[in-house]
Scaffold this motif. Structure first.
Motif, PDB file in Angstrom:
ATOM      1  N   TYR B  45       0.818  -1.214   0.000  1.00 53.45           N
ATOM      2  CA  TYR B  45       0.000   0.000   0.000  1.00 53.45           C
ATOM      3  C   TYR B  45       0.849   1.260   0.000  1.00 53.45           C
ATOM      4  O   TYR B  45       1.983   1.280   0.439  1.00 53.45           O
ATOM      5  CB  TYR B  45      -1.024  -0.005   1.139  1.00 53.45           C
ATOM      6  CG  TYR B  45      -0.463  -0.097   2.542  1.00 53.45           C
ATOM      7  CD1 TYR B  45      -0.335  -1.327   3.177  1.00 53.45           C
ATOM      8  CD2 TYR B  45      -0.099   1.052   3.234  1.00 53.45           C
ATOM      9  CE1 TYR B  45       0.153  -1.404   4.468  1.00 53.45           C
ATOM     10  CE2 TYR B  45       0.386   0.983   4.529  1.00 53.45           C
ATOM     11  CZ  TYR B  45       0.521  -0.249   5.144  1.00 53.45           C
ATOM     12  OH  TYR B  45       1.000  -0.321   6.411  1.00 53.45           O
ATOM     13  N   PRO B  48      -1.453   5.645   4.163  1.00 54.83           N
ATOM     14  CA  PRO B  48      -1.932   4.976   5.371  1.00 54.83           C
ATOM     15  C   PRO B  48      -3.434   4.720   5.413  1.00 54.83           C
ATOM     16  O   PRO B  48      -3.856   3.594   5.635  1.00 54.83           O
ATOM     17  CB  PRO B  48      -1.494   5.906   6.504  1.00 54.83           C
ATOM     18  CG  PRO B  48      -1.106   7.182   5.872  1.00 54.83           C
ATOM     19  CD  PRO B  48      -0.746   6.903   4.452  1.00 54.83           C
ATOM     20  N   LEU B  49      -4.237   5.751   5.201  1.00 54.46           N
ATOM     21  CA  LEU B  49      -5.667   5.573   5.468  1.00 54.46           C
ATOM     22  C   LEU B  49      -6.554   6.011   4.310  1.00 54.46           C
ATOM     23  O   LEU B  49      -6.308   7.041   3.685  1.00 54.46           O
ATOM     24  CB  LEU B  49      -6.077   6.381   6.713  1.00 54.46           C
ATOM     25  CG  LEU B  49      -5.436   5.958   8.031  1.00 54.46           C
ATOM     26  CD1 LEU B  49      -5.690   7.006   9.092  1.00 54.46           C
ATOM     27  CD2 LEU B  49      -5.955   4.599   8.468  1.00 54.46           C
ATOM     28  N   TRP B  50      -7.564   5.206   4.060  1.00 55.82           N
ATOM     29  CA  TRP B  50      -8.595   5.617   3.102  1.00 55.82           C
ATOM     30  C   TRP B  50      -9.548   6.551   3.818  1.00 55.82           C
ATOM     31  O   TRP B  50     -10.020   6.242   4.908  1.00 55.82           O
ATOM     32  CB  TRP B  50      -9.357   4.390   2.599  1.00 55.82           C
ATOM     33  CG  TRP B  50     -10.388   4.715   1.569  1.00 55.82           C
ATOM     34  CD1 TRP B  50     -10.168   5.294   0.353  1.00 55.82           C
ATOM     35  CD2 TRP B  50     -11.792   4.487   1.638  1.00 55.82           C
ATOM     36  NE1 TRP B  50     -11.343   5.418  -0.336  1.00 55.82           N
ATOM     37  CE2 TRP B  50     -12.350   4.938   0.426  1.00 55.82           C
ATOM     38  CE3 TRP B  50     -12.632   3.937   2.602  1.00 55.82           C
ATOM     39  CZ2 TRP B  50     -13.722   4.855   0.155  1.00 55.82           C
ATOM     40  CZ3 TRP B  50     -13.989   3.856   2.330  1.00 55.82           C
ATOM     41  CH2 TRP B  50     -14.524   4.312   1.127  1.00 55.82           C
ATOM     42  N   ASN B  51      -9.814   7.704   3.228  1.00 54.05           N
ATOM     43  CA  ASN B  51     -10.686   8.657   3.916  1.00 54.05           C
ATOM     44  C   ASN B  51     -11.984   8.885   3.155  1.00 54.05           C
ATOM     45  O   ASN B  51     -12.587   9.935   3.215  1.00 54.05           O
ATOM     46  CB  ASN B  51      -9.955   9.982   4.132  1.00 54.05           C
ATOM     47  CG  ASN B  51      -9.490  10.573   2.814  1.00 54.05           C
ATOM     48  OD1 ASN B  51      -9.765  10.016   1.758  1.00 54.05           O
ATOM     49  ND2 ASN B  51      -8.805  11.687   2.871  1.00 54.05           N
ATOM     50  N   TYR B  60      -4.611   1.929   0.136  1.00 57.53           N
ATOM     51  CA  TYR B  60      -4.605   2.470   1.491  1.00 57.53           C
ATOM     52  C   TYR B  60      -4.403   1.360   2.520  1.00 57.53           C
ATOM     53  O   TYR B  60      -5.011   0.294   2.418  1.00 57.53           O
ATOM     54  CB  TYR B  60      -5.919   3.199   1.768  1.00 57.53           C
ATOM     55  CG  TYR B  60      -6.224   4.245   0.734  1.00 57.53           C
ATOM     56  CD1 TYR B  60      -5.656   5.513   0.819  1.00 57.53           C
ATOM     57  CD2 TYR B  60      -7.034   3.950  -0.352  1.00 57.53           C
ATOM     58  CE1 TYR B  60      -5.900   6.471  -0.149  1.00 57.53           C
ATOM     59  CE2 TYR B  60      -7.289   4.901  -1.325  1.00 57.53           C
ATOM     60  CZ  TYR B  60      -6.716   6.159  -1.216  1.00 57.53           C
ATOM     61  OH  TYR B  60      -6.961   7.096  -2.184  1.00 57.53           O
ATOM     62  N   ASN B  62      -5.308   0.766   5.690  1.00 57.48           N
ATOM     63  CA  ASN B  62      -6.406   0.147   6.439  1.00 57.48           C
ATOM     64  C   ASN B  62      -7.224  -0.794   5.560  1.00 57.48           C
ATOM     65  O   ASN B  62      -7.675  -1.837   6.005  1.00 57.48           O
ATOM     66  CB  ASN B  62      -7.285   1.204   7.119  1.00 57.48           C
ATOM     67  CG  ASN B  62      -7.821   2.238   6.159  1.00 57.48           C
ATOM     68  OD1 ASN B  62      -7.300   2.408   5.059  1.00 57.48           O
ATOM     69  ND2 ASN B  62      -8.854   2.940   6.573  1.00 57.48           N
ATOM     70  N   ARG B 105       4.082   7.057   8.659  1.00 58.47           N
ATOM     71  CA  ARG B 105       2.658   6.838   8.923  1.00 58.47           C
ATOM     72  C   ARG B 105       2.208   5.493   8.378  1.00 58.47           C
ATOM     73  O   ARG B 105       1.370   4.823   8.978  1.00 58.47           O
ATOM     74  CB  ARG B 105       1.832   7.988   8.343  1.00 58.47           C
ATOM     75  CG  ARG B 105       1.873   9.211   9.258  1.00 58.47           C
ATOM     76  CD  ARG B 105       1.467  10.481   8.562  1.00 58.47           C
ATOM     77  NE  ARG B 105       0.140  10.398   7.983  1.00 58.47           N
ATOM     78  CZ  ARG B 105      -0.231  11.041   6.884  1.00 58.47           C
ATOM     79  NH1 ARG B 105       0.637  11.785   6.232  1.00 58.47           N
ATOM     80  NH2 ARG B 105      -1.450  10.936   6.433  1.00 58.47           N
ATOM     81  N   ASN B 106       2.779   5.107   7.239  1.00 59.79           N
ATOM     82  CA  ASN B 106       2.454   3.781   6.695  1.00 59.79           C
ATOM     83  C   ASN B 106       2.864   2.671   7.660  1.00 59.79           C
ATOM     84  O   ASN B 106       2.133   1.705   7.860  1.00 59.79           O
ATOM     85  CB  ASN B 106       3.159   3.573   5.353  1.00 59.79           C
ATOM     86  CG  ASN B 106       2.415   4.235   4.206  1.00 59.79           C
ATOM     87  OD1 ASN B 106       1.224   4.518   4.310  1.00 59.79           O
ATOM     88  ND2 ASN B 106       3.114   4.487   3.114  1.00 59.79           N
ATOM     89  N   VAL B 109       0.531   2.565  10.743  1.00 57.84           N
ATOM     90  CA  VAL B 109      -0.759   1.936  10.446  1.00 57.84           C
ATOM     91  C   VAL B 109      -0.634   0.411  10.464  1.00 57.84           C
ATOM     92  O   VAL B 109      -1.481  -0.285  11.038  1.00 57.84           O
ATOM     93  CB  VAL B 109      -1.289   2.423   9.071  1.00 57.84           C
ATOM     94  CG1 VAL B 109      -2.331   1.464   8.519  1.00 57.84           C
ATOM     95  CG2 VAL B 109      -1.902   3.788   9.213  1.00 57.84           C
ATOM     96  N   GLU B 112      -0.395  -0.730  14.074  1.00 54.86           N
ATOM     97  CA  GLU B 112      -1.653  -0.557  14.806  1.00 54.86           C
ATOM     98  C   GLU B 112      -2.686  -1.620  14.421  1.00 54.86           C
ATOM     99  O   GLU B 112      -3.286  -2.257  15.281  1.00 54.86           O
ATOM    100  CB  GLU B 112      -2.256   0.812  14.478  1.00 54.86           C
ATOM    101  CG  GLU B 112      -1.955   1.872  15.509  1.00 54.86           C
ATOM    102  CD  GLU B 112      -2.302   3.231  14.954  1.00 54.86           C
ATOM    103  OE1 GLU B 112      -3.418   3.395  14.429  1.00 54.86           O
ATOM    104  OE2 GLU B 112      -1.432   4.133  15.022  1.00 54.86           O
ATOM    105  N   ILE B 113      -2.863  -1.769  13.107  1.00 53.52           N
ATOM    106  CA  ILE B 113      -3.936  -2.676  12.674  1.00 53.52           C
ATOM    107  C   ILE B 113      -3.587  -4.127  12.999  1.00 53.52           C
ATOM    108  O   ILE B 113      -4.439  -4.895  13.445  1.00 53.52           O
ATOM    109  CB  ILE B 113      -4.239  -2.510  11.171  1.00 53.52           C
ATOM    110  CG1 ILE B 113      -4.641  -1.061  10.891  1.00 53.52           C
ATOM    111  CG2 ILE B 113      -5.379  -3.440  10.752  1.00 53.52           C
ATOM    112  CD1 ILE B 113      -4.940  -0.766   9.455  1.00 53.52           C
TER     113      ILE B 113
END
Lengths: 301, 154
Positions: B45, B48-51, B60, B62, B105-106, B109, B112-113
């Motif tokens: 990916y 980091p995050l799909w918003n 992304y 997540n 940030r990648n 993530v 965390e996940i």
């Protein structure tokens, strides 16, 4: 002693003020972050509701054309052979319905493939001019209905007869350009004009699709790449579609390492430009440098 | 063994032995492997995050972690037997502002996940200034890793 005390009072107040300012700053930052989160949350909720809206929409989008195709083909079967004009008219209507159905299904499958992480570039030498003029031909009926004139400006073919070839993914480029052309026809008024210009700059392929349609406002330019988003969404919308096109374009162009630019003025029209680098698919292997590390499954850290 | 090149935003998982190669800059790839069933999968990916913008693709983090995990489970892997190896997230483009640390940030993530899913990270090579080339073997779960210089942002 007293003076000392006074000074320390002032220092104390200064220190307190300083801290207060610090807290204020932190609070501001926190508020900013919070509002960003609220925004993201809003988007996610919106996206979810758009998704369920999409699923209910798609039923109509797929079932209605099929109903027309079935009905029309049945009438053709029942029409006497002595009326070729009538048969031709109905066959034309069937073709149109099937064409739009095919286009929509291609987009839906493309979106599903991208979301599953299974979209891969398949590079070949593509005759760009042939691909583009073929597309314009495909959209001839749709454009003629609105009396829209489509012009192709070719700035890449040389005088000698060898065709211009560009290494890229022809299927994905076709979908990208179909979406741009289909949108341009949808959102251009009757008797409008669409210009497709193809050129090469610094080894990059530029294909721009320019219309003199309704244009896109600055505010809307931010949301057009969101999935299922349609600017003219609503029961009275004359145009078909499901709002996947531009989000697919974005993902495909990403995959091909390219860029999608948009210039648009409301009421004046829009220019979408696709910029693609030539693929170097043969040279994706890297030379060894001798710093290989092996990550087996035994180490635990 | 079939060889596969994994593009950014894509993911791959299979029950059959495959050799998957990918190139990482600030992107992160998570290799997941079920140690009992010997089924492996990998994602790659970029952000980091799909918003909610664009398609919910494995571009992304997540999305990519969830999708890879459900794909592995569909293939018969058991979540409790899955281990993870995390690679990439280098700051290959040094001109970025501090709050733009995409690589960092990648990586965050991923950690965390995976923690949320209780999937252990048994090895990793993340951060730094260099890009990476990794080769993942889906059947053995092994990963070959090499640093590379002058990568693109993949």
């Amino acid at each position: 002693m007293k003076e000392n005390h006074n000074i320390s009072d002032e220092l104390l107040i200064e220190e307190l003020n300083k801290r207060l300012r610090g807290y204020k700053d932190a609070l501001e930052k926190l508020n900013e972050l919070n509002s960003q989160l609220v925004e993201v949350n809003k988007k996610l909720t919106e996206s979810e509701s758009l998704k369920s809206h999409f699923i209910s929409n798609i039923t109509n989008e797929l079932v209605n054309p099929f109903a027309s195709i079935l009905g029309l083909s049945k009438s053709i079967i029942e029409t006497s052979e002595k009326n070729p004009e009538k048969i031709k008219k109905m066959a034309f209507l069937i073709y149109q319905e099937a064409f739009s159905l095919d286009f929509q299904l291609k987009n839906i499958f493309a979106a599903a493939e991208i979301e599953a992480g299974e979209a891969l570039p398949q590079i070949s030498n593509v005759n760009i001019i042939e691909l583009t003029s073929g597309l314009i031909e495909n959209y001839y009926n749709e454009s003629q209905q609105k009396q829209i004139n489509i012009e192709l400006i070719d700035n890449i073919s040389n005088d000698n007869k060898t065709p211009f070839l560009f290494k890229t993914d022809s299927e994905k480029l076709t979908i990208v350009l179909s979406n741009l052309l289909s949108n341009a026809i949808k959102y251009t008024n009757k008797k409008g004009k669409i210009v497709i210009e193809i050129k090469q700059e610094d080894n990059m392929l530029h294909i721009s699709v320019k219309d003199n349609g309704i244009g896109i406002s600055q505010k809307d330019q931010k949301v057009i790449y969101d999935r299922f988003k349609r600017l003219d969404d609503g029961i009275n919308s004359l145009n078909r579609g499901h709002g996947l096109g531009l989000s697919i374009n974005k993902a495909y162009i990403d995959l091909l390492d390219g860029e999608l630019l948009l210039e648009s003025t409301e009421e004046k029209g829009s220019i979408f430009t696709v910029i693609l680098p030539e693929s170097d698919i043969e040279s994706d292997d890297l030379s060894s440098e001798g710093n290989e590390i092996f990550f087996g499954n035994d180490e635990l850290f | 063994m079939e060889k596969i090149f994994l593009y950014p935003s894509a993911l791959f998982a299979s029950r059959k032995p495959h050799q998957v190669t990918t190139i990482l800059g600030s992107c992160v790839a998570i290799c997941m492997w079920d140690k009992k069933n010997r089924i492996g999968g990998i994602n790659h990916y970029m952000l980091p995050l799909w918003n909610g913008k664009g398609l919910a693709s494995p571009k992304y983090g997540n999305i990519a972690v969830n999708k890879l995990l459900s794909k592995l489970e569909n293939l018969g892997a058991n979540k409790n037997d899955i281990i993870a190896k995390v690679f990439g997230g280098g700051e290959v483009i040094s001109t970025q502002k501090s709050n733009m640390n995409i690589g960092e940030r990648n990586i965050a993530v991923a950690k965390e996940i995976l923690k949320e899913y209780k999937i252990p990270i048994i090895s990793s090579s993340v951060g730094g200034k260099n890009g990476r080339k990794i080769i993942f073997y889906t059947e053995s779960g092994d990963v070959m890793h090499r640093f590379i210089r002058n990568t693109k942002n993949g």
